[in-house]
Design a protein around this motif. Structure first.
Motif, PDB file in Angstrom:
ATOM      1  N   PRO A   9       0.707  -1.173   0.275  1.00 20.07           N
ATOM      2  CA  PRO A   9       0.104   0.365   0.242  1.00 20.07           C
ATOM      3  C   PRO A   9       0.924   1.290  -0.171  1.00 20.07           C
ATOM      4  CG  PRO A   9      -0.252  -1.448   2.301  1.00 20.07           C
ATOM      5  CD  PRO A   9       0.438  -1.939   1.370  1.00 20.07           C
ATOM      6  N   LEU A  10       2.129   1.723   0.366  1.00 21.06           N
ATOM      7  CA  LEU A  10       2.863   2.271   0.808  1.00 21.06           C
ATOM      8  C   LEU A  10       3.546   2.488  -0.625  1.00 21.06           C
ATOM      9  CD1 LEU A  10       4.023   4.353   2.477  1.00 21.06           C
ATOM     10  CD2 LEU A  10       5.866   2.775   2.701  1.00 21.06           C
ATOM     11  N   GLU A  11       4.013   1.574  -2.221  1.00 15.42           N
ATOM     12  CA  GLU A  11       4.402   1.971  -2.744  1.00 15.42           C
ATOM     13  C   GLU A  11       2.887   2.456  -3.767  1.00 15.42           C
ATOM     14  OE1 GLU A  11       5.953  -1.862  -4.125  1.00 15.42           O
ATOM     15  OE2 GLU A  11       7.543  -1.592  -3.498  1.00 15.42           O
ATOM     16  N   ARG A  12       1.921   2.084  -3.176  1.00 14.23           N
ATOM     17  CA  ARG A  12       0.713   2.023  -3.946  1.00 14.23           C
ATOM     18  C   ARG A  12       0.326   3.869  -4.253  1.00 14.23           C
ATOM     19  NH1 ARG A  12      -2.938  -1.256  -2.793  1.00 14.23           N
ATOM     20  NH2 ARG A  12      -3.854   0.012  -1.472  1.00 14.23           N
ATOM     21  N   GLU A  13       0.410   4.511  -2.762  1.00 12.57           N
ATOM     22  CA  GLU A  13       0.298   5.705  -2.020  1.00 12.57           C
ATOM     23  C   GLU A  13       1.612   6.506  -2.718  1.00 12.57           C
ATOM     24  OE1 GLU A  13      -2.678   6.960  -1.191  1.00 12.57           O
ATOM     25  OE2 GLU A  13      -3.601   4.666  -0.785  1.00 12.57           O
ATOM     26  N   LEU A  14       2.712   5.938  -2.669  1.00 18.02           N
ATOM     27  CA  LEU A  14       3.863   6.971  -3.321  1.00 18.02           C
ATOM     28  C   LEU A  14       3.916   7.028  -5.085  1.00 18.02           C
ATOM     29  CD1 LEU A  14       7.338   5.463  -1.320  1.00 18.02           C
ATOM     30  CD2 LEU A  14       6.294   7.457  -1.062  1.00 18.02           C
ATOM     31  N   ASP A  15       3.159   6.523  -5.435  1.00 16.80           N
ATOM     32  CA  ASP A  15       2.704   6.150  -6.439  1.00 16.80           C
ATOM     33  C   ASP A  15       1.822   7.642  -6.736  1.00 16.80           C
ATOM     34  OD1 ASP A  15       4.753   4.289  -8.312  1.00 16.80           O
ATOM     35  OD2 ASP A  15       3.168   2.759  -8.095  1.00 16.80           O
ATOM     36  N   ARG A  16       1.323   7.344  -6.441  1.00 16.23           N
ATOM     37  CA  ARG A  16       0.238   8.630  -6.684  1.00 16.23           C
ATOM     38  C   ARG A  16       0.724   9.389  -6.463  1.00 16.23           C
ATOM     39  NH1 ARG A  16      -5.257   7.567  -4.414  1.00 16.23           N
ATOM     40  NH2 ARG A  16      -4.478  10.295  -3.617  1.00 16.23           N
ATOM     41  N   VAL A  17       1.472   9.574  -5.351  1.00 17.07           N
ATOM     42  CA  VAL A  17       1.891  11.517  -4.859  1.00 17.07           C
ATOM     43  C   VAL A  17       3.245  11.739  -5.807  1.00 17.07           C
ATOM     44  CG1 VAL A  17       1.512  11.546  -2.667  1.00 17.07           C
ATOM     45  CG2 VAL A  17       3.476  10.846  -2.882  1.00 17.07           C
ATOM     46  N   GLY A  18       3.327  10.899  -6.217  1.00  9.43           N
ATOM     47  CA  GLY A  18       4.926  11.173  -7.614  1.00  9.43           C
ATOM     48  C   GLY A  18       6.442  11.234  -6.757  1.00  9.43           C
ATOM     49  N   LEU A  19       6.196  10.127  -5.775  1.00 12.52           N
ATOM     50  CA  LEU A  19       7.813  10.040  -5.525  1.00 12.52           C
ATOM     51  C   LEU A  19       8.134   8.883  -5.943  1.00 12.52           C
ATOM     52  CD1 LEU A  19       9.331  11.419  -3.878  1.00 12.52           C
ATOM     53  CD2 LEU A  19       8.454  10.799  -1.744  1.00 12.52           C
ATOM     54  N   ARG A  20       9.558   8.571  -6.330  1.00 16.16           N
ATOM     55  CA  ARG A  20      10.523   7.291  -6.823  1.00 16.16           C
ATOM     56  C   ARG A  20      10.566   6.911  -6.419  1.00 16.16           C
ATOM     57  NH1 ARG A  20      14.563   7.072  -9.565  1.00 16.16           N
ATOM     58  NH2 ARG A  20      15.585   8.958  -9.814  1.00 16.16           N
ATOM     59  N   TYR A  21      10.270   5.642  -5.689  1.00 16.73           N
ATOM     60  CA  TYR A  21      11.336   5.030  -4.969  1.00 16.73           C
ATOM     61  C   TYR A  21      11.793   3.445  -5.250  1.00 16.73           C
ATOM     62  CZ  TYR A  21       7.138   1.995  -5.947  1.00 16.73           C
ATOM     63  OH  TYR A  21       6.028   1.262  -6.924  1.00 16.73           O
ATOM     64  N   ASP A  22      12.083   2.748  -4.976  1.00 13.51           N
ATOM     65  CA  ASP A  22      12.947   1.603  -5.041  1.00 13.51           C
ATOM     66  C   ASP A  22      13.839   1.145  -3.563  1.00 13.51           C
ATOM     67  OD1 ASP A  22      15.275  -0.032  -6.228  1.00 13.51           O
ATOM     68  OD2 ASP A  22      16.785   1.364  -5.759  1.00 13.51           O
ATOM     69  N   GLU A  23      13.519  -0.412  -4.507  1.00  9.53           N
ATOM     70  CA  GLU A  23      12.898  -1.487  -3.396  1.00  9.53           C
ATOM     71  C   GLU A  23      14.128  -1.853  -2.927  1.00  9.53           C
ATOM     72  OE1 GLU A  23      10.368  -5.347  -3.016  1.00  9.53           O
ATOM     73  OE2 GLU A  23       9.113  -3.830  -3.538  1.00  9.53           O
ATOM     74  N   ALA A  24      15.060  -1.749  -1.750  1.00 10.93           N
ATOM     75  CA  ALA A  24      15.862  -2.504  -1.703  1.00 10.93           C
ATOM     76  C   ALA A  24      16.159  -3.934  -1.991  1.00 10.93           C
ATOM     77  CB  ALA A  24      16.769  -1.842   0.337  1.00 10.93           C
ATOM     78  N   PRO A  25      17.310  -4.356  -2.341  1.00 13.03           N
ATOM     79  CA  PRO A  25      16.905  -6.226  -2.437  1.00 13.03           C
ATOM     80  C   PRO A  25      17.009  -6.590  -1.375  1.00 13.03           C
ATOM     81  CG  PRO A  25      18.497  -5.546  -4.143  1.00 13.03           C
ATOM     82  CD  PRO A  25      18.373  -3.860  -3.295  1.00 13.03           C
ATOM     83  N   VAL A  26      16.565  -6.989  -0.938  1.00 12.89           N
ATOM     84  CA  VAL A  26      17.421  -7.511   0.696  1.00 12.89           C
ATOM     85  C   VAL A  26      17.401  -8.805   0.767  1.00 12.89           C
ATOM     86  CG1 VAL A  26      17.495  -5.614   2.358  1.00 12.89           C
ATOM     87  CG2 VAL A  26      15.742  -7.456   1.737  1.00 12.89           C
ATOM     88  N   GLU A  27      17.840 -10.261   1.719  1.00 12.00           N
ATOM     89  CA  GLU A  27      17.939 -11.150   1.770  1.00 12.00           C
ATOM     90  C   GLU A  27      17.587 -11.346   2.935  1.00 12.00           C
ATOM     91  OE1 GLU A  27      21.161 -14.441   1.688  1.00 12.00           O
ATOM     92  OE2 GLU A  27      21.445 -12.956  -0.479  1.00 12.00           O
ATOM     93  N   ARG A  28      15.626 -12.104   2.980  1.00  8.46           N
ATOM     94  CA  ARG A  28      15.584 -12.410   4.119  1.00  8.46           C
ATOM     95  C   ARG A  28      15.989 -13.727   5.056  1.00  8.46           C
ATOM     96  NH1 ARG A  28      10.379  -9.209   2.114  1.00  8.46           N
ATOM     97  NH2 ARG A  28      12.227  -9.871  -0.122  1.00  8.46           N
ATOM     98  N   SER A  29      15.937 -13.786   6.418  1.00 13.73           N
ATOM     99  CA  SER A  29      16.104 -14.658   6.284  1.00 13.73           C
ATOM    100  C   SER A  29      15.498 -15.593   7.921  1.00 13.73           C
ATOM    101  CB  SER A  29      17.316 -15.032   7.484  1.00 13.73           C
ATOM    102  OG  SER A  29      17.173 -13.919   8.361  1.00 13.73           O
ATOM    103  N   ALA A  30      14.708 -14.293   8.579  1.00 11.15           N
ATOM    104  CA  ALA A  30      13.538 -14.835   9.634  1.00 11.15           C
ATOM    105  C   ALA A  30      12.537 -15.382   8.675  1.00 11.15           C
ATOM    106  CB  ALA A  30      13.824 -13.762   9.973  1.00 11.15           C
ATOM    107  N   ARG A  31      11.919 -14.792   8.634  1.00 14.29           N
ATOM    108  CA  ARG A  31      10.023 -14.798   8.106  1.00 14.29           C
ATOM    109  C   ARG A  31      10.240 -15.393   6.366  1.00 14.29           C
ATOM    110  NH1 ARG A  31       6.040 -10.092   8.432  1.00 14.29           N
ATOM    111  NH2 ARG A  31       7.283  -8.837   7.727  1.00 14.29           N
ATOM    112  N   HIS A  32      10.895 -14.972   5.337  1.00 13.84           N
ATOM    113  CA  HIS A  32      10.394 -15.680   4.085  1.00 13.84           C
ATOM    114  C   HIS A  32      11.711 -16.270   3.851  1.00 13.84           C
ATOM    115  CE1 HIS A  32       7.649 -12.881   3.604  1.00 13.84           C
ATOM    116  NE2 HIS A  32       8.224 -12.248   4.743  1.00 13.84           N
ATOM    117  N   GLU A  33      12.283 -17.642   3.759  1.00 13.09           N
ATOM    118  CA  GLU A  33      12.695 -18.911   4.156  1.00 13.09           C
ATOM    119  C   GLU A  33      13.061 -19.048   2.315  1.00 13.09           C
ATOM    120  OE1 GLU A  33      14.716 -22.081   6.794  1.00 13.09           O
ATOM    121  OE2 GLU A  33      12.705 -20.712   7.664  1.00 13.09           O
ATOM    122  N   ARG A  34      14.021 -18.574   2.114  1.00 11.28           N
ATOM    123  CA  ARG A  34      14.233 -19.089   0.454  1.00 11.28           C
ATOM    124  C   ARG A  34      14.124 -21.093   0.629  1.00 11.28           C
ATOM    125  NH1 ARG A  34      20.542 -18.165  -0.959  1.00 11.28           N
ATOM    126  NH2 ARG A  34      20.946 -16.657   0.653  1.00 11.28           N
TER     127      ARG A  34
END
Lengths: 348, 117
Positions: free
Chosen positions: A135-160
């Motif tokens: 939802p935050l990305e959607r709202e950032l689109d609406r207000v016209g602010l560019r965003y970039d999602e950091a490519p991270v490795e998640r260990s705890a909740r989203h296991e590979r």
């Protein structure tokens, strides 16, 4: 051309460190003049600062910002003196509620400081609300602010898909769903065997990391299942006993009930053991779990007899037997260790 | 011989199931507040439905549908306390204080009598 002036919203997440490091890397990429680089670290506080809980949040945010600024300097290495690090708490003057408010606050901050891009932490979660990212990305689109999602490795909740523990989860989930499918179907019919394997495969791949909070082990988990099947007849016996007692109370014309709220601190781990205990307590008529906060159960009891049974902790011992084995079952009753008390209704 | 025993076992189980369901209905009508009523509402599911489903399993004999009955009972035993807890919890969140006999002394007694009528 990479972004030189970036905004990094922070929250206490498992990936916040990696997000900061990604922001520094992208901002410093392509041999730019580090003096042009500005990294703005912000923490959004969802409460007004003059409230007591707001005060806590502010302190918390300040400590997070200090740590993050140190991380930036660490990652920037030799450039750390020339680049600009700004830290700021946003939202302390207003009440940030939904993703839209956050997006607006970030946009206002970015406008004010002439920032080009927001680096988002994929696990970004301000406050205690639901996941915010999409939802935050959607709202950032609406207000016209560019965003970039950091490519991270998640260990705890989203296991590979394949990692330590995930194979045993996959296998256990497959066995359970295959077994369930064949119980409902016909184990001697080839069609059921084939479709069952396909369905169990899909279920195992998609749901195995949701089903188990801890990876099942080869010895421990089957042992627990065996002990659980021993527990079921005991539970049914307790249910019948409590049912008869409550039935007598209800059918007596004078109806000698004495309802009271009690607090019992259970000596079982949160999660499945606590669920088993709270469910068993509720299943036996006469005791009803109203609240379960970590190990603390608020139990409503209908009669003195039911309350005594609860304070004797026989169900608790049985649940401890199921999950921790026979030695763990021999523990003091909640009454003896002072973990049981009658409380007033206002403490709910 | 075995058939006769089975027949009467089924009858006894059904009658017991009906009895506990009846008691539960009486309890819902007689007990004073939402918390106390939740206790007895669970009786219908545990022993009421339990005995009835046991009777069904016995009547069906050894076949696939019997396993379904047992599974059904298993799921009832998981969902029933969850629902009871959800009701009690939402009552607590709404701020309903549990009824206690001491707190309101004589009025408590009259309240009980009011429910008796």
């Amino acid at each position: 051309m990479a972004d030189r002036r970036v905004l990094v919203p922070l929250s206490e997440s498992v990936t916040v460190r990696q997000t900061v490091s990604y922001a520094v890397q992208t901002a410093l990429a392509d041999d730019v003049d580090p003096a042009e680089v500005q990294i703005h670290l912000v923490v959004a506080v969802p409460y007004e600062a003059d409230l007591p809980e707001g005060q806590d949040k502010i302190e918390f945010a300040t400590s997070l910002l200090e740590r993050a600024a140190a991380w930036v300097r660490e990652d920037a290495g030799s450039h750390s003196h020339s680049l600009t690090i700004e830290t700021e708490i946003v939202g302390d003057q207003e009440y940030l509620f939904g993703p839209r408010d956050y997006a607006k606050a970030f946009a206002a901050y970015a406008d004010e400081h002439d920032l080009e891009c927001v680096i988002l932490d994929p696990e970004y979660q301000p406050g205690a609300t639901a996941p915010m990212l999409q939802p935050l990305e959607r709202e950032l689109d609406r207000v016209g602010l560019r965003y970039d999602e950091a490519p991270v490795e998640r260990s705890a909740r989203h296991e590979r898909l394949v990692g330590p523990g995930s194979r045993s989860r996959l296998f256990a989930m497959f066995l359970i769903s295959y077994g369930f499918y064949l119980t409902l179907g016909d184990p001697t019919y080839t069609f059921d065997l084939v479709t069952g394997a396909a369905v169990a495969g899909i279920v195992a791949v998609t749901l195995s990391h949701v089903t188990f909070t801890t990876a099942p082990t080869l010895v421990g988990s089957p042992l627990r299942v065996v002990r659980f099947t021993l527990y079921i007849p005991y539970l049914i016996w307790e249910i019948i006993r409590a049912n008869l007692a409550i039935s007598l109370v209800i059918l007596r014309p004078s109806m000698p009930i004495d309802p009271k709220l009690t607090r019992v601190n259970a000596r079982v781990r949160s999660g499945l053991p606590l669920l088993a205990l709270a469910n068993s307590i509720t299943l036996t008529p006469g005791t009803l779990t109203v609240r379960a906060n970590n190990q603390q159960l608020i139990v409503h009891s209908l009669t003195q007899v039911a309350r005594d049974d609860l304070f004797e902790g026989s169900l608790e011992r049985a649940v401890r037997f199921v999950f921790y084995g026979r030695e763990a079952a021999a523990t003091a009753t909640p009454k003896e260790r002072g973990d049981a008390e009658v409380i007033g209704g206002e403490e709910l | 011989m075995i058939e006769t025993i089975r027949f009467w076992a089924i009858v006894v189980l059904v009658v017991l199931g009906l009895f506990f369901t009846f008691v539960s209905a009486v309890g819902v009508l007689r007990l004073p507040d939402v918390y106390a009523r939740s206790h007895t509402a669970s009786q219908t599911d545990t022993l009421g439905a339990g005995m009835a489903l046991a009777a069904v399993a016995l009547a069906l004999g050894w076949q696939n549908a019997t396993i379904y009955t047992v599974l059904l009972l298993f799921f009832v035993f998981i969902t029933n306390p969850t629902a009871a807890h959800a009701i009690a919890r939402s009552a607590a969140e709404t701020g309903i204080e549990p009824w206690t006999p001491e707190e309101d002394g004589n009025t408590g007694q009259s309240q009980t009598e009011g429910e008796n009528r």
